[in-house]
Design a protein around this motif. Structure first.
Motif, short mmCIF file in Angstrom:
data_model
loop_
_atom_site.label_atom_id
_atom_site.label_comp_id
_atom_site.label_asym_id
_atom_site.label_seq_id
_atom_site.Cartn_x
_atom_site.Cartn_y
_atom_site.Cartn_z
N UNK A 23 -66.45 23.74 30.69
CA UNK A 23 -66.86 24.48 31.64
C UNK A 23 -67.74 25.89 31.25
N UNK A 24 -67.68 26.39 29.85
CA UNK A 24 -68.84 27.34 29.56
C UNK A 24 -69.67 26.46 28.94
N UNK A 25 -69.09 24.76 28.29
CA UNK A 25 -70.48 24.20 27.30
C UNK A 25 -71.77 23.95 28.69
N UNK A 26 -71.00 23.59 29.87
CA UNK A 26 -72.13 23.09 30.85
C UNK A 26 -73.03 24.24 31.17
N UNK A 27 -72.42 25.93 31.31
CA UNK A 27 -73.25 26.79 31.21
C UNK A 27 -74.52 26.94 30.80
N UNK A 29 -75.63 24.92 28.35
CA UNK A 29 -76.95 23.87 28.65
C UNK A 29 -77.92 24.34 29.45
N UNK A 30 -76.93 24.80 30.22
CA UNK A 30 -78.19 25.43 31.79
C UNK A 30 -78.74 26.60 31.37
N UNK A 31 -78.35 26.97 30.87
CA UNK A 31 -79.32 28.28 30.11
C UNK A 31 -79.46 28.02 29.19
N UNK A 32 -80.41 26.70 28.61
CA UNK A 32 -81.03 26.32 27.98
C UNK A 32 -80.77 26.41 26.35
N UNK A 33 -79.76 26.61 26.09
CA UNK A 33 -79.40 26.38 25.11
C UNK A 33 -78.54 24.59 23.68
N UNK A 34 -79.12 24.63 23.02
CA UNK A 34 -78.29 22.92 22.76
C UNK A 34 -76.90 23.47 22.00
N UNK A 186 -68.96 31.26 33.55
CA UNK A 186 -70.50 31.29 33.24
C UNK A 186 -71.50 31.94 33.17
N UNK A 187 -71.21 33.38 33.18
CA UNK A 187 -71.65 34.67 32.96
C UNK A 187 -71.25 35.01 30.71
N UNK A 188 -70.35 34.24 30.76
CA UNK A 188 -69.91 35.03 29.81
C UNK A 188 -70.94 33.57 28.42
#
Length: 201
Positions: A23-27, A29-34, A186-188
């Motif tokens: 879940x964190x990985x998807x969030x 990526x959505x936040x723009x991270x690699x 997601x917030x984290x």
């Protein structure tokens, strides 16, 4: 500015922490991270794993997933560590991986990064806060920057853990993640990507 590099390094025995990490990985990526999603190696003896059907099933289904290396931490601008609670402390599998990072620590390669954590236990007062606080003791030695979520968003009053994100699995160790936990995860991810971006700007 280049994308923030986020490493999610975790240990999961029966799959709860694995689900939180995904879940964190998807969030992230959505936040723009690699993002690099990495599992640490299992250390438990085969007979211990075989004694628990959920543990054995999860081990078999994830044994070929990429394993964490020191390079994943050195590479990252931000690191999220995931661990189940073990007697109020970090699981030995994750701790063993962290203990191998001495050479990188000695070169200062673990410092000046953003770090935070997530955890799960069977009960609401099963050591979730103490596990995250114990994890952060290591981050201080790294010279890392702990980016705990605190109460920086009203949703944190629903999940109730200012130190990171935690989930109560229940007696059967199989309670699914709910909206409060997913929103907090997601917030984290969003928060650590944002802060890491500022640190590397």
């Amino acid at each position: 500015m280049a994308d923030v590099k986020l490493a999610i390094v975790y240990y999961s025995s029966t799959g709860t922490i694995h689900g939180m990490a995904e879940r964190i990985a998807r969030a992230g990526e959505k936040a723009g991270a690699e993002v690099r999603l990495r599992q640490v190696a299992e250390l438990a003896p085969e007979e211990a794993i075989a004694s628990n059907a959920a543990w054995s099933q999860h081990f078999d289904s994830t044994k070929n997933e990429p394993k964490a290396t020191a390079d994943d931490i050195v590479w990252a601008d931000a690191v999220l560590f995931g661990t189940p609670t073990r007697y109020g402390n970090v699981a030995s599998q994750l701790k063993q991986f962290i203990d191998t990072l001495g050479p990188q620590w000695g070169q200062g390669l673990l410092a000046d990064k953003a770090y935070a954590g997530f955890t799960a236990s069977m009960t609401a007062h099963g050591g979730q806060e103490s596990t995250l606080l114990a994890l952060y003791n290591t981050i201080y030695h790294f010279g890392g920057i702990v980016v705990a979520p605190g109460y920086t968003d009203p949703l944190k009053y629903a999940d109730g853990n200012p130190y990171g994100v935690s989930h109560v699995t229940g007696g059967g160790n199989d309670a699914p993640l709910g909206d409060a936990e997913n929103n907090a995860l997601d917030h984290l991810a969003q928060r650590i990507v944002k802060i890491a971006g500022k640190l590397s700007a």
